[in-house]
Motif scaffolding. Structure first.
Motif, PDB file in Angstrom:
ATOM      1  N   ILE A 154       0.860  -1.180   0.000  1.00  0.00           N
ATOM      2  CA  ILE A 154       0.000   0.000   0.000  1.00  0.00           C
ATOM      3  C   ILE A 154       0.896   1.229   0.000  1.00  0.00           C
ATOM      4  CG2 ILE A 154      -1.929  -1.157   1.140  1.00  0.00           C
ATOM      5  CD1 ILE A 154      -1.041   0.144   3.765  1.00  0.00           C
ATOM      6  N   PRO A 155       0.358   2.386  -0.382  1.00  0.00           N
ATOM      7  CA  PRO A 155       1.172   3.605  -0.368  1.00  0.00           C
ATOM      8  C   PRO A 155       1.696   3.895   1.045  1.00  0.00           C
ATOM      9  CG  PRO A 155      -0.859   3.966  -1.577  1.00  0.00           C
ATOM     10  CD  PRO A 155      -0.972   2.621  -0.921  1.00  0.00           C
ATOM     11  N   LEU A 156       2.885   4.457   1.103  1.00  0.00           N
ATOM     12  CA  LEU A 156       3.556   4.717   2.370  1.00  0.00           C
ATOM     13  C   LEU A 156       2.738   5.632   3.287  1.00  0.00           C
ATOM     14  CD1 LEU A 156       6.024   4.363   4.163  1.00  0.00           C
ATOM     15  CD2 LEU A 156       7.100   6.270   2.967  1.00  0.00           C
ATOM     16  N   ASP A 157       2.122   6.700   2.729  1.00  0.00           N
ATOM     17  CA  ASP A 157       1.342   7.607   3.582  1.00  0.00           C
ATOM     18  C   ASP A 157       0.137   6.899   4.199  1.00  0.00           C
ATOM     19  OD1 ASP A 157       0.175   7.479   1.022  1.00  0.00           O
ATOM     20  OD2 ASP A 157      -0.771   9.441   1.263  1.00  0.00           O
ATOM     21  N   LEU A 158      -0.487   5.987   3.461  1.00  0.00           N
ATOM     22  CA  LEU A 158      -1.603   5.210   4.013  1.00  0.00           C
ATOM     23  C   LEU A 158      -1.094   4.270   5.106  1.00  0.00           C
ATOM     24  CD1 LEU A 158      -4.556   4.363   4.012  1.00  0.00           C
ATOM     25  CD2 LEU A 158      -4.038   2.792   2.125  1.00  0.00           C
ATOM     26  N   HIS A 159       0.041   3.648   4.885  1.00  0.00           N
ATOM     27  CA  HIS A 159       0.644   2.762   5.887  1.00  0.00           C
ATOM     28  C   HIS A 159       0.929   3.533   7.178  1.00  0.00           C
ATOM     29  CE1 HIS A 159       3.760   0.393   7.942  1.00  0.00           C
ATOM     30  NE2 HIS A 159       3.165  -0.669   7.374  1.00  0.00           N
ATOM     31  N   ASN A 160       1.453   4.744   7.022  1.00  0.00           N
ATOM     32  CA  ASN A 160       1.765   5.567   8.200  1.00  0.00           C
ATOM     33  C   ASN A 160       0.486   5.936   8.967  1.00  0.00           C
ATOM     34  OD1 ASN A 160       4.468   5.426   7.583  1.00  0.00           O
ATOM     35  ND2 ASN A 160       4.506   7.393   6.522  1.00  0.00           N
ATOM     36  N   ARG A 161      -0.577   6.257   8.249  1.00  0.00           N
ATOM     37  CA  ARG A 161      -1.856   6.577   8.904  1.00  0.00           C
ATOM     38  C   ARG A 161      -2.396   5.371   9.667  1.00  0.00           C
ATOM     39  NH1 ARG A 161      -5.739   8.789   4.459  1.00  0.00           N
ATOM     40  NH2 ARG A 161      -7.234   8.361   6.109  1.00  0.00           N
ATOM     41  N   ILE A 162      -2.315   4.201   9.044  1.00  0.00           N
ATOM     42  CA  ILE A 162      -2.790   2.977   9.699  1.00  0.00           C
ATOM     43  C   ILE A 162      -1.957   2.687  10.940  1.00  0.00           C
ATOM     44  CG2 ILE A 162      -2.989   0.465   9.446  1.00  0.00           C
ATOM     45  CD1 ILE A 162      -3.621   1.014   6.454  1.00  0.00           C
ATOM     46  N   THR A 163      -0.650   2.796  10.815  1.00  0.00           N
ATOM     47  CA  THR A 163       0.245   2.532  11.940  1.00  0.00           C
ATOM     48  C   THR A 163      -0.048   3.473  13.099  1.00  0.00           C
ATOM     49  OG1 THR A 163       1.954   1.804  10.385  1.00  0.00           O
ATOM     50  CG2 THR A 163       2.682   2.342  12.619  1.00  0.00           C
ATOM     51  N   GLU A 164      -0.277   4.748  12.806  1.00  0.00           N
ATOM     52  CA  GLU A 164      -0.597   5.726  13.850  1.00  0.00           C
ATOM     53  C   GLU A 164      -1.918   5.375  14.548  1.00  0.00           C
ATOM     54  OE1 GLU A 164      -0.083   8.665  16.434  1.00  0.00           O
ATOM     55  OE2 GLU A 164       1.389   8.121  14.900  1.00  0.00           O
ATOM     56  N   SER A 200      -3.663  -1.510  19.396  1.00  0.00           N
ATOM     57  CA  SER A 200      -4.092  -2.702  18.682  1.00  0.00           C
ATOM     58  C   SER A 200      -2.917  -3.278  17.918  1.00  0.00           C
ATOM     59  CB  SER A 200      -5.228  -2.332  17.727  1.00  0.00           C
ATOM     60  OG  SER A 200      -5.746  -3.481  17.111  1.00  0.00           O
ATOM     61  N   THR A 201      -3.209  -4.196  17.007  1.00  0.00           N
ATOM     62  CA  THR A 201      -2.165  -4.755  16.147  1.00  0.00           C
ATOM     63  C   THR A 201      -2.608  -4.636  14.696  1.00  0.00           C
ATOM     64  OG1 THR A 201      -3.114  -6.987  16.112  1.00  0.00           O
ATOM     65  CG2 THR A 201      -1.587  -6.473  17.921  1.00  0.00           C
ATOM     66  N   MET A 202      -1.654  -4.787  13.801  1.00  0.00           N
ATOM     67  CA  MET A 202      -1.972  -4.718  12.373  1.00  0.00           C
ATOM     68  C   MET A 202      -2.934  -5.844  12.002  1.00  0.00           C
ATOM     69  SD  MET A 202      -1.520  -3.066   9.517  1.00  0.00           S
ATOM     70  CE  MET A 202      -0.021  -2.116   9.505  1.00  0.00           C
ATOM     71  N   SER A 203      -2.740  -7.024  12.549  1.00  0.00           N
ATOM     72  CA  SER A 203      -3.623  -8.154  12.244  1.00  0.00           C
ATOM     73  C   SER A 203      -5.061  -7.861  12.668  1.00  0.00           C
ATOM     74  CB  SER A 203      -3.140  -9.423  12.953  1.00  0.00           C
ATOM     75  OG  SER A 203      -1.909  -9.838  12.427  1.00  0.00           O
ATOM     76  N   LYS A 204      -5.227  -7.338  13.869  1.00  0.00           N
ATOM     77  CA  LYS A 204      -6.569  -7.022  14.354  1.00  0.00           C
ATOM     78  C   LYS A 204      -7.209  -5.925  13.497  1.00  0.00           C
ATOM     79  CE  LYS A 204      -5.863  -8.296  19.181  1.00  0.00           C
ATOM     80  NZ  LYS A 204      -5.761  -7.789  20.556  1.00  0.00           N
ATOM     81  N   PHE A 205      -6.404  -4.933  13.129  1.00  0.00           N
ATOM     82  CA  PHE A 205      -6.896  -3.824  12.325  1.00  0.00           C
ATOM     83  C   PHE A 205      -7.396  -4.317  10.967  1.00  0.00           C
ATOM     84  CE2 PHE A 205      -6.261  -0.406   9.225  1.00  0.00           C
ATOM     85  CZ  PHE A 205      -6.963   0.627   9.822  1.00  0.00           C
ATOM     86  N   ILE A 206      -6.589  -5.093  10.267  1.00  0.00           N
ATOM     87  CA  ILE A 206      -6.958  -5.600   8.941  1.00  0.00           C
ATOM     88  C   ILE A 206      -8.158  -6.533   9.062  1.00  0.00           C
ATOM     89  CG2 ILE A 206      -6.192  -6.987   6.972  1.00  0.00           C
ATOM     90  CD1 ILE A 206      -4.888  -4.192   7.141  1.00  0.00           C
TER      91      ILE A 206
END
Length: 184
Positions: free
Chosen positions: A10-20, A27-33
Motif C-alpha cells: 500500500i502507499p507509504l502515507d496510508l501505511h503511516n496513517r494505519i500505523t498511527e 491494537s495490532t496490524m492483524s486485528k486492524f486488517i
C-alpha cells in the motif's frame, strides 16, 4: 481458529496513517486488517455497477450536529465513519422500514378483503374496499344536470361574459364575473 497471512503493498502515507491509528488504539496490524475485512463483509458490499450522485444542502446547525456525531462515533467505536457511510446507512434503514410498513399495509388490506369475502360482500364492494368514495356534484345531480343558477343556453352565458368584460355599470362586479365565468 486457524489463521493465514495476507500480504499486500500500500502507499507509504496510508501505511503511516494505519500505523498511527493502531498505536492510538493499542491494537495490532492483524486485528486492524481483520476488523476492516469483517466490516466490509458485514455491510453486504456488492458491486453496485453504475452509481449516481446525490447532493443536497443542510443548515449549518445540522452539519455541526452530524460532525459531532461522527466524532463521537469514532471515539466510541475506534473507527472513522464517513459522512457518506452515515447518510447511506440512514437511507438504507429508512427504506427497509418503509418496505416493512408497505408490506404490513398490503397484508392488512388483503386480510380486510378476505374478511369482506367471508362476510358475503359483493365483488364491487370488495374491489372498492379501503378506497374513499369521491362524490362530485355531477354524480349527485346526474351527469347532464345543471346547477339552478346556470344560464339556459350558451348565448346567455356568452352575454354574461360580455357584460363582465365590458365593465357594464349595472353588473354585480367581480363576483358577477366569477359567476358568469363559472357558468360557462
Amino acid at each position: 481458529m486457524e489463521t493465514k497471512g495476507v500480504t499486500c503493498k500500500i502507499p507509504l502515507d496510508l501505511h503511516n496513517r494505519i500505523t498511527e491509528e493502531i498505536k492510538q488504539n493499542e491494537s495490532t496490524m492483524s486485528k486492524f486488517i481483520e476488523q476492516i475485512i469483517l466490516e466490509h463483509y458485514a455491510k453486504g458490499v456488492t458491486n453496485m455497477g453504475k452509481t449516481r450522485t446525490m447532493a443536497f444542502q443542510v443548515s449549518e446547525e445540522l452539519f455541526q450536529q452530524i460532525k459531532d456525531y461522527l466524532a463521537r462515533y469514532e471515539q466510541v467505536y475506534h473507527r472513522k465513519l464517513t459522512q457518506k457511510e452515515f447518510v447511506i446507512g440512514l437511507i438504507e434503514q429508512a427504506i427497509e422500514e418503509a418496505d416493512e410498513e408497505f408490506e404490513a399495509a398490503e397484508a392488512a388490506e388483503a386480510e380486510d378483503a378476505t374478511e369482506a369475502v367471508e362476510a358475503g360482500d359483493t365483488v364491487d364492494e370488495i374491489e372498492d374496499y379501503g378506497q374513499e368514495d369521491e362524490v362530485t356534484n355531477d354524480v349527485e345531480m346526474g351527469e347532464d344536470a345543471q346547477p339552478a343558477d346556470a344560464p339556459e343556453s350558451d348565448a346567455e352565458a356568452d352575454a354574461a361574459l360580455a357584460d363582465c368584460a365590458g365593465g357594464d355599470a349595472g353588473n354585480d362586479g367581480p363576483a358577477f364575473c366569477a359567476d358568469a365565468a363559472g357558468a360557462v
